[in-house]
Design an enzyme around this catalytic site. Structure first.
Site, PDB file in Angstrom:
ATOM      1  N   LYS A   9       0.832  -1.194   0.000  1.00 57.59           N
ATOM      2  CA  LYS A   9       0.000   0.000   0.000  1.00 57.59           C
ATOM      3  C   LYS A   9       0.869   1.248   0.000  1.00 57.59           C
ATOM      4  O   LYS A   9       1.866   1.320   0.710  1.00 57.59           O
ATOM      5  CB  LYS A   9      -0.906  -0.005   1.234  1.00 57.59           C
ATOM      6  CG  LYS A   9      -1.732   1.244   1.412  1.00 57.59           C
ATOM      7  CD  LYS A   9      -2.805   1.098   2.475  1.00 57.59           C
ATOM      8  CE  LYS A   9      -2.266   1.100   3.858  1.00 57.59           C
ATOM      9  NZ  LYS A   9      -3.336   1.279   4.873  1.00 57.59           N
ATOM     10  N   SER A  25      -5.180   3.965 -16.726  1.00 58.25           N
ATOM     11  CA  SER A  25      -4.233   3.409 -15.768  1.00 58.25           C
ATOM     12  C   SER A  25      -3.898   4.438 -14.707  1.00 58.25           C
ATOM     13  O   SER A  25      -4.476   5.510 -14.651  1.00 58.25           O
ATOM     14  CB  SER A  25      -2.939   2.976 -16.456  1.00 58.25           C
ATOM     15  OG  SER A  25      -2.362   4.105 -17.082  1.00 58.25           O
ATOM     16  N   TYR A  58      -4.497  -0.425 -13.476  1.00 52.55           N
ATOM     17  CA  TYR A  58      -3.185  -1.069 -13.490  1.00 52.55           C
ATOM     18  C   TYR A  58      -2.101   0.010 -13.478  1.00 52.55           C
ATOM     19  O   TYR A  58      -2.333   1.154 -13.850  1.00 52.55           O
ATOM     20  CB  TYR A  58      -3.030  -1.992 -14.703  1.00 52.55           C
ATOM     21  CG  TYR A  58      -3.146  -1.271 -16.027  1.00 52.55           C
ATOM     22  CD1 TYR A  58      -2.020  -0.800 -16.687  1.00 52.55           C
ATOM     23  CD2 TYR A  58      -4.386  -1.046 -16.607  1.00 52.55           C
ATOM     24  CE1 TYR A  58      -2.124  -0.129 -17.894  1.00 52.55           C
ATOM     25  CE2 TYR A  58      -4.499  -0.379 -17.810  1.00 52.55           C
ATOM     26  CZ  TYR A  58      -3.369   0.077 -18.452  1.00 52.55           C
ATOM     27  OH  TYR A  58      -3.486   0.748 -19.641  1.00 52.55           O
TER      28      TYR A  58
END
Length: 115
Positions: A9, A25, A58
């Site tokens: 994270k 993205s 992504y």
């Protein structure tokens, strides 16, 4: 049994750009990617602390040392420059492995630099 757990994270990064006219993205500074154990094209969840939006996309590597956090394509509509986001990656693993697994969590400063 396999379960999905948080792998890494980036906690409270600041959005530096939002580019609507892009394929889609999130572009992330390579220094932050490496510190958070993220690789190019890895699926991530992005949580916007300012408006509550959540999205999946992504990762695209951004220029090293720039602090870039740029939401591209349709995701650009869910953020504004300056918003604070949390970027989370997940991994699937056996339950016993998951019990011992320690996720990588990084806390960049207000300029998205590593402390």
């Amino acid at each position: 049994m396999f379960i999905e757990v948080m792998k890494s994270k980036i906690h409270r990064a600041r959005v530096t750009q939002a580019e609507l006219n892009y394929v889609g993205s999130i572009t992330i500074d390579q220094d932050l990617m490496e510190a958070a154990d993220l690789i190019a094209n890895e699926k991530v969840q992005v949580v916007n602390n300012n408006n509550g939006a959540r999205l999946e996309t992504y990762v695209i590597p951004g220029e090293r040392g720039t602090g870039t956090i740029c939401l591209n394509g349709a995701a650009a509509r869910l953020v504004q420059v300056g918003d604070i986001v949390i970027i989370i990656s997940y991994a699937t693993m056996e339950r016993e492995e998951a019990k011992a697994f320690k996720p990588m969590v990084i806390f960049p400063d207000e300029n998205n630099r590593l402390l």
